[in-house]
Design a protein around this motif. Structure first.
Motif, mmCIF file in Angstrom:
data_model
loop_
_atom_site.group_PDB
_atom_site.id
_atom_site.type_symbol
_atom_site.label_atom_id
_atom_site.label_comp_id
_atom_site.label_asym_id
_atom_site.label_seq_id
_atom_site.Cartn_x
_atom_site.Cartn_y
_atom_site.Cartn_z
ATOM 1 N N TRP A 118 -0.112 -77.078 36.137
ATOM 2 C CA TRP A 118 -0.896 -78.070 35.411
ATOM 3 C C TRP A 118 -0.521 -79.424 35.990
ATOM 4 C CZ3 TRP A 118 0.759 -80.471 30.169
ATOM 5 C CH2 TRP A 118 -0.171 -81.451 29.788
ATOM 6 N N VAL B 91 -4.551 -75.843 37.627
ATOM 7 C CA VAL B 91 -5.288 -76.783 36.786
ATOM 8 C C VAL B 91 -5.108 -78.201 37.314
ATOM 9 C CG1 VAL B 91 -5.523 -77.762 34.474
ATOM 10 C CG2 VAL B 91 -5.055 -75.315 34.750
ATOM 11 N N ASP C 64 -6.025 -81.972 36.218
ATOM 12 C CA ASP C 64 -6.406 -82.769 35.051
ATOM 13 C C ASP C 64 -6.485 -84.243 35.461
ATOM 14 O OD1 ASP C 64 -6.379 -84.267 32.659
ATOM 15 O OD2 ASP C 64 -5.064 -82.859 31.631
ATOM 16 N N ILE D 165 -10.456 -80.538 34.935
ATOM 17 C CA ILE D 165 -10.900 -81.085 33.655
ATOM 18 C C ILE D 165 -10.842 -82.601 33.766
ATOM 19 C CG2 ILE D 165 -8.585 -80.913 32.602
ATOM 20 C CD1 ILE D 165 -10.126 -80.215 29.944
ATOM 21 N N TYR E 35 -6.022 -82.613 28.909
ATOM 22 C CA TYR E 35 -5.419 -81.451 28.248
ATOM 23 C C TYR E 35 -4.221 -81.872 27.403
ATOM 24 C CZ TYR E 35 -3.445 -76.705 27.803
ATOM 25 O OH TYR E 35 -2.948 -75.509 27.336
ATOM 26 N N VAL F 1 -8.776 -74.879 29.061
ATOM 27 C CA VAL F 1 -7.588 -74.823 29.914
ATOM 28 C C VAL F 1 -6.633 -73.741 29.431
ATOM 29 C CG1 VAL F 1 -5.574 -76.104 30.721
ATOM 30 C CG2 VAL F 1 -7.796 -77.242 30.582
ATOM 31 N N ARG G 61 -12.170 -68.518 33.505
ATOM 32 C CA ARG G 61 -12.769 -69.837 33.660
ATOM 33 C C ARG G 61 -14.240 -69.778 33.254
ATOM 34 N NH1 ARG G 61 -12.269 -71.548 39.818
ATOM 35 N NH2 ARG G 61 -13.535 -69.664 39.904
#
Length: 501
Positions: A212, A236, A238, A435, A472, A484, A493
């Motif tokens: 992340w 991920v 972000d 995201i 997130y 997420v 996903r």
């Protein structure tokens, strides 16, 4: 990460190695015996890092220069929050912070409990302090105190738009780094952070990592995914920005002008809401009146700064503009900024500056923030070109007054970029979830779309109809958080890009 204010302040918004087990540079691969790290000796954390219950800490030794793997080594601070459900554990999730200059260890302390709850024991959560940050080996340029203030590290033009003082300061800072930084400073690159991450993967004994990443950390994650695609599991990103290898951080900085324009209406609506009246924070009766009020106040403070509660640190138009930039990162910062504006509007008021604007940041924090962006890519060196760009940017984006287009120490950086930046492509596994807030002041949605385009079918994008920087577990949007969490825990996903209202 040195101080939090230093890291956040220089967040110029947002992050090379080779095949697994090899250390890369232009000099080629290192012998496996030199490149492969030893395991980690986990133990109790220093209380100064404010560890979470169960958190463990260790240090990782890595080459200072991957072209010379048998040469000097540096130490990286590493932290781990082990899964509390070993039977449910599926691997390691790296928490990759922003910056450049943010602490992974501190980020784990801030978000680890919430992340562990969301992932329900699926991962050991691991983070490290990048080179130059927190408990890791640091570099120092020896900047003068006046050059380590946020409003000087950020190149805000003069009230009339002139950049002469910015150019002189930028040259002075680049010369200080050339004199004092040495090999440790030249090692502060995204490419080396990616190599260090690969060394950490090996030390952890993991075949693959999940991650992340946030802000600048998304660039680190993107470069790692490009260089080590077979070592990525669930990835991920972000709050991303444009990964254009010709511009890198110069493009991220430029994007902040658009980001401020995207985000300001959220603050204007908040500051004109009748509910603010009872708090003494209502700045105007209509949202459309807040922008001219701010611009007029900044111009008046350019002409006549106001003494603040901090001796020797007046509230100027530049300080007010920088305070706005910081406030736009989170709705939670709106009240403090509105209070600052109210104090400045009151003839009898004495403005209280935000702590990060009241004094200089530590030299190490300023050094890593400047060092990474200048080492990563070559910047233009023509002062007249910057002057022209600033004039155009001021006219188009008055909220940021030309700062995002202005000259920096990188224009005078000795030696230029350390190595060629990485181009992000669509070649690799389709295991990336992005995201992005629609109204992000630092990594605007329009710039995040460029990262999305670079990844092609490798990625899916969840856009969130919110403002602020960081999505997130940060802005309370259940739809985005759910997307997420489901990806990290179930590997699912969205079939295509989606919008969370």
């Amino acid at each position: 990460m040195t101080t939090n204010r230093g890291r956040k302040a220089l967040m110029l918004a947002l992050s090379v190695a080779a095949v697994a087990g090899a250390a890369l540079t232009g000099g080629g691969a290192a012998p496996a015996s030199a490149a492969s790290p030893a395991g980690l000796d986990w133990g109790a954390c220093d209380p100064a890092v404010k560890p979470l219950p169960g958190q463990q800490c260790a240090t990782l030794s890595v080459p200072l220069d991957y072209a010379r793997p048998d040469g000097d080594r540096i130490r990286l601070a590493v932290a781990r929050l082990p899964s509390t459900r070993p039977g449910a554990r599926r691997g390691t999730l790296m928490v990759i912070p922003g910056g450049p200059g943010s602490s992974g260890v501190q980020r784990l302390g801030q978000k680890g409990a919430a992340l562990a709850k969301e992932t329900d024991g699926a991962y050991d959560l691991v983070a490290f302090d990048p080179r130059g940050v927190g408990g890791s080996t640091k570099a120092r340029c020896g900047f003068a105190e006046e050059d380590r203030r946020l409003v000087t590290l950020r190149s805000w033009p003069a009230a009339d738009g002139g950049i002469g003082e910015n150019a002189a300061r930028s040259r002075r800072m680049a010369e200080a780094c050339a004199r004092n930084g040495g090999a440790t400073l030249r090692g502060l690159t995204t490419a080396n952070q990616v190599r260090d991450l690969e060394q950490l993967r090996q030390a952890l004994g993991e075949r693959k990592l999940s991650a992340w990443s946030v802000s600048y950390g998304t660039y680190v994650a993107a470069v790692y995914a490009q260089k080590f695609p077979e070592r990525t599991d669930r990835w991920v990103l972000d709050s991303s920005s444009d990964p254009d290898p010709k511009r890198v951080a110069r493009g991220w900085l430029a994007g902040m002008a658009r980001g401020a324009e995207d985000r300001f209406p959220d603050f204007a609506a908040w500051a004109a809401d009748p509910d603010r009246a009872g708090e003494g924070l209502r700045l105007a009766e209509r949202p459309e009146d807040v922008r001219p009020l701010f611009l007029d106040l900044a111009a008046r403070l350019d002409r006549a700064p106001r003494a603040s509660t901090t001796p020797g640190a007046p509230l100027t138009g530049t300080v007010l503009r920088q305070a706005l930039q910081q406030a736009l990162y989170s709705d939670a910062s709106f009240p403090a900024f509105a209070r600052l504006v109210s104090q400045a509007l009151d003839p009898a008021g004495v403005p209280v500056l935000p702590p990060e604007l009241a004094g200089p940041m530590p030299d190490e924090a300023a050094t890593v923030s400047v060092g990474v962006i200048c080492n990563d890519v070559d910047w233009p060196a023509s002062a007249p070109a910057y002057e022209k760009a600033v004039a155009a940017d001021r006219e188009r984006y008055p909220l940021t007054a030309g700062m995002p287009a202005n000259i920096t120490p990188c224009a005078f950086w000795k030696g230029g970029a350390v190595e060629k930046p990485t181009r992000i492509t669509d070649r690799g596994p389709s295991n990336v979830l992005m995201i992005q807030n629609l109204r992000d002041p630092s990594t605007p949605h329009s710039m995040g779309l460029r990262m999305r385009a670079a990844f092609g079918d490798r990625a899916r994008l969840v856009s969130v109809d919110k403002g602020g920087h960081g999505v997130y577990l940060g802005n309370g949007n259940a739809c985005g958080d759910r997307a997420v969490t489901r990806f990290l825990t179930e590997g699912v996903r969205p079939a295509e890009d989606v919008l969370c209202r």
